[in-house]
Design a protein around this motif. Structure first.
Motif, short mmCIF file in Angstrom:
data_model
loop_
_atom_site.label_atom_id
_atom_site.label_comp_id
_atom_site.label_asym_id
_atom_site.label_seq_id
_atom_site.Cartn_x
_atom_site.Cartn_y
_atom_site.Cartn_z
N ALA A 184 -14.56 -5.86 -12.47
CA ALA A 184 -13.39 -5.72 -11.59
C ALA A 184 -13.06 -4.26 -11.44
O ALA A 184 -13.09 -3.49 -12.42
N GLU A 185 -12.76 -3.86 -10.21
CA GLU A 185 -12.27 -2.52 -9.92
C GLU A 185 -10.80 -2.63 -9.55
O GLU A 185 -10.44 -3.38 -8.65
N VAL A 186 -9.95 -1.91 -10.26
CA VAL A 186 -8.51 -1.98 -10.06
C VAL A 186 -8.04 -0.69 -9.42
O VAL A 186 -8.16 0.40 -9.99
N TYR A 187 -7.51 -0.80 -8.18
CA TYR A 187 -7.00 0.33 -7.42
C TYR A 187 -5.48 0.31 -7.49
O TYR A 187 -4.85 -0.62 -6.99
N LYS A 188 -4.90 1.33 -8.10
CA LYS A 188 -3.46 1.37 -8.33
C LYS A 188 -2.77 2.22 -7.28
O LYS A 188 -3.28 3.26 -6.87
N GLY A 189 -1.60 1.76 -6.86
CA GLY A 189 -0.88 2.41 -5.79
C GLY A 189 -1.23 1.78 -4.46
O GLY A 189 -2.18 1.00 -4.35
N PRO A 190 -0.45 2.05 -3.42
CA PRO A 190 -0.65 1.38 -2.12
C PRO A 190 -2.07 1.55 -1.59
O PRO A 190 -2.58 2.66 -1.51
N GLU A 191 -2.71 0.46 -1.25
CA GLU A 191 -4.04 0.46 -0.63
C GLU A 191 -4.00 -0.34 0.66
O GLU A 191 -4.96 -1.03 1.01
N ALA A 192 -2.85 -0.28 1.35
CA ALA A 192 -2.68 -1.05 2.57
C ALA A 192 -3.51 -0.49 3.72
O ALA A 192 -3.69 -1.15 4.74
N ASN A 193 -4.04 0.71 3.55
CA ASN A 193 -4.79 1.35 4.63
C ASN A 193 -6.11 0.65 4.93
O ASN A 193 -6.59 0.68 6.06
N ILE A 194 -6.73 0.00 3.95
CA ILE A 194 -7.98 -0.73 4.21
C ILE A 194 -7.96 -2.16 3.69
O ILE A 194 -8.82 -2.96 4.06
N PHE A 195 -6.97 -2.51 2.85
CA PHE A 195 -6.94 -3.85 2.28
C PHE A 195 -5.74 -4.67 2.73
O PHE A 195 -5.49 -5.75 2.21
N GLY A 196 -4.97 -4.16 3.67
CA GLY A 196 -3.86 -4.95 4.17
C GLY A 196 -2.62 -4.81 3.33
O GLY A 196 -2.53 -3.99 2.42
#
Length: 683
Positions: A133-145
């Motif tokens: 699992a890769e966990v991206y922290k903080g807003p990632e709405a730019n490519i993941f909605g």
């Protein structure tokens, strides 16, 4: 603050020690890479606050729960109030999640596990079905909605080996976990099948669980340019919910379920629990159109039959989702410039029929309310990635998000179908990383987050449709350093961030324990995240082939900003449910004959339990041990034997608190000292 500075000092000393210590370099370790949704790249150069939880880390943890594994990641808090009842927080996003997972976008094998209504059934998965699992922290709405918390990208069982595996685990409180996995590759076709069964009586009254799980993946490389992949699973999960206790009740009998009151029955009488049957399937086609262009398209669907007998009612939900995600990728490389771009869309709709009944000792009787809702979530995105001289990486990304829901009340008062549409939202991100030298990189980013209310918040357990909720919005500012030694023996990462959220959605409870949600103001979240990994010994020629030390530290200075409930103001108070300091360290010993020992320590500081900060959960120390021997050979079969101990110190603590609970019923006591053992075979 004393513990904060102590930890910073220790970690800085660790960096210095790693740089001056002469380490063995007879074997170069593999570079750590992340795959993301698009292209594989070294973790050292990533522009995001991302942490990789790989198969090696997962296999050292107990395989019947994801909690200990996810809690090793800085800024992440995973809770399990009773076996199978997950809550997941990325940088404090628990405030609006009384149970389940909200405000985080989760994918599995390029397919959205999060539905259009904003809900994710992560607990439907068997933990052994997750390879990494890769966990991206903080807003990632730019490519993941839509999200303000972040994103989790899960990789399921692989398709690149020929193997058969099976495991059995048994432990305290009736734990039994059995899994089986087969992977096969035949010319241009590969498949895997994963099966799992898990049950537990639980530590407390009314906390037993059972899960039956079946997963399959298939990949067909139909020519040298294209491949077709099918991923599907079926999960039948049930678990009891014992309910929260007051501090006095927890001290008197931590194993007790929530007792009856003069006005309400208890959890045992009402047989409170969750019954979730979920079927998920998706097909992905990848085609290399030319040397520079690639097209990927995914179609996915899910159906959930969800039942929740609770203290005050018996809820039944029937949810179905259909969606599509597609993008066109462009790659162009020159000597000192590489351009990578994706242009795509994701569209999904989730229909929900929710009905509430009177709960008569676990039986649904007279109808209280019945409603139909459909959430539609669509976004288009563009991501541009410029790699200049293999030193400077610049990422420009943005999405435009559209969200609406339709609803119709069927009972008790019929309301004709209506629609509520939220204004479209642009979610930009600007990020860059720069290699100062071959081992050290500097990164910075600015991104905007957006999270509309979920269907479970619009139509919560008070049986009303709340059309007053607004979407959460916030800007995140972040900077970080990553260091990876040339022989990959030592890795360190440091993040600092400042996130401003407005129109925060928070949960409130009526006197009868039914819930509703409001926009209560904003939050100001500042934090520091530090992580290190050091192979003290890594030499296959000696008896002790490996000693690895990992450590992570999270400091969260999260405060309410312009935040109130009625006439009561909470501005300046600590964010509910978020500990200020968390330190997780583990130590791994590996030997040439396959014997290993894994030890982990988790320190979590006091946790505010209500917005007024008048009640706190005590700090706690958790120690876990796991030992075993791998690769015992019997003919062509490899066998692993293992045993483990959880909560070695027999700490009294609550792993999953009911925030802002009515009657001060905040606590869900976790198990004390407990054990497990098992075996795994591989052909």
């Amino acid at each position: 603050m004393k513990s904060t500075f102590t930890t910073l000092l220790l970690l800085c000393c660790g960096v210095s020690f790693a740089q001056i210590t002469k380490v063995d370099s007879t074997r170069k370790l593999k570079d750590v890479v992340i795959q993301g949704y698009y292209n594989t790249q070294p973790l050292l150069r990533s522009v995001s606050a991302v942490t990789l939880l790989d198969s090696n880390q997962l296999k050292n943890q107990q395989n019947s729960s994801l909690v200990s594994s996810f809690n090793t990641i800085t800024g992440v808090r995973m809770e399990e109030r009773s076996p199978g009842s997950y809550r997941l927080s990325l940088r404090g996003s628990l405030l609006r999640s009384p149970f389940g997972i909200r405000n985080i976008k989760i994918y599995i094998d390029e397919l959205p596990l999060t539905d259009a209504g904003g809900n994710t059934y992560l607990n439907a998965l068997d933990p052994t079905a997750i390879q990494s699992a890769e966990v991206y922290k903080g807003p990632e709405a730019n490519i993941f909605g839509a999200n303000t918390g972040g994103a989790v990208l899960i990789r399921s069982a692989g398709l690149d080996q020929n193997k058969i595996e099976a495991s059995l685990t048994a432990g305290s409180y009736g734990l039994f976990h059995q899994t089986a996995n087969i992977e096969r590759s035949i010319r241009n076709y590969s498949f895997s099948i994963v099966e799992g069964y898990q049950r537990s009586d639980g530590y407390r009254q009314n906390s037993g669980m059972e899960r039956k799980y079946l997963q399959t993946s298939h990949r067909w490389d139909y020519n040298n340019k294209g491949s077709l992949k099918l991923f599907a699973f079926y999960s039948d999960l049930s678990y009891k919910t014992p309910g929260g206790l007051t501090l006095t009740q927890m001290q008197q009998d931590p194993k007790a379920a929530r007792p009856a009151t003069p006005t309400l029955p208890g959890a045992v009488t009402q047989q409170a629990g969750i019954y979730n049957q979920t079927t998920f399937a998706g097909i992905t086609n990848t085609y290399q159109l030319s040397e520079n262009f690639k097209h990927v398209v995914s179609i996915f669907t899910t159906y959930t039959d969800f039942k929740n007998p609770f203290i005050t009612n018996y809820e039944k939900r029937y949810e179905s989702t259909l969606g599509l995600r597609t993008f066109l990728e462009y790659i162009h490389s020159k000597e000192n410039l590489k351009v990578n771009a994706q242009l795509g869309i994701e569209s999904a709709g989730t229909k929900t029929l929710v009905r509430n009944f009177n709960n008569n000792a676990g039986e649904a009787t007279a109808v209280q309310a019945s409603d139909w809702l459909k959430a539609n979530q669509d976004f288009a995105f563009l991501r541009l990635n410029f790699d200049i001289g293999q030193k400077l990486l610049i990422e420009l990304a943005s999405s435009i998000n559209f969200f609406n829901y339709k609803y119709e009340s069927i009972f008790p008062i019929p309301v004709a179908k209506q629609k509520r549409t939220f204004s479209e939202q642009w979610m930009p991100k600007l990020a860059a990383s720069y290699l100062l030298n071959t081992s050290l990189s500097l990164r910075a980013s600015i991104s905007k987050g957006y999270s509309p209310p979920t269907i479970a918040e619009v139509r919560s357990s008070d049986n009303n449709i709340n059309n007053n909720l607004q979407a959460e919005l916030g800007w995140n500012y972040e900077a970080g350093l990553r260091f990876n030694s040339r022989n990959n023996r030592f890795y360190a990462n440091a993040n600092v961030f400042h996130f401003e959220l407005r129109d925060a959605i928070v949960r409130r409870l009526n006197a009868n324990d039914t819930e509703f949600f409001i926009n209560a103001g904003g939050t100001r979240q500042k934090g520091i995240e530090l992580e290190t990994s050091f192979w003290i010994i890594k030499n296959e020629e000696s008896f002790l082939t490996g000693i690895q030390l990992r450590s992570s530290y999270s400091y969260s200075h999260f405060r309410f900003s312009d935040f109130q409930n009625g006439n009561t103001h909470f501005t300046g108070n600590k964010l509910t449910g978020v500990p200020a300091n968390v330190i997780v360290s583990n130590l791994l010993f590996e030997s040439k004959i396959g014997v290993y020992l894994f030890a982990q320590h988790n320190y979590t500081s006091m946790i505010p339990l209500n917005d007024a900060n008048t009640a706190f959960a005590d700090k706690y120390h958790l120690i876990e041990l796991k030992a075993g021997i791998r690769d015992l050979k019997m003919s062509k079969t490899k066998i692993e034997l293992f045993a483990g101990i959880n909560n070695l110190l027999n700490e009294k603590y609550s792993l999953g608190n009911d925030l802002n609970a009515v009657g001060n019923r905040y606590y869900n006591p976790a198990a004390g000292l407990n054990f497990y053992s098992g075996l795994a075979v591989k052909l």
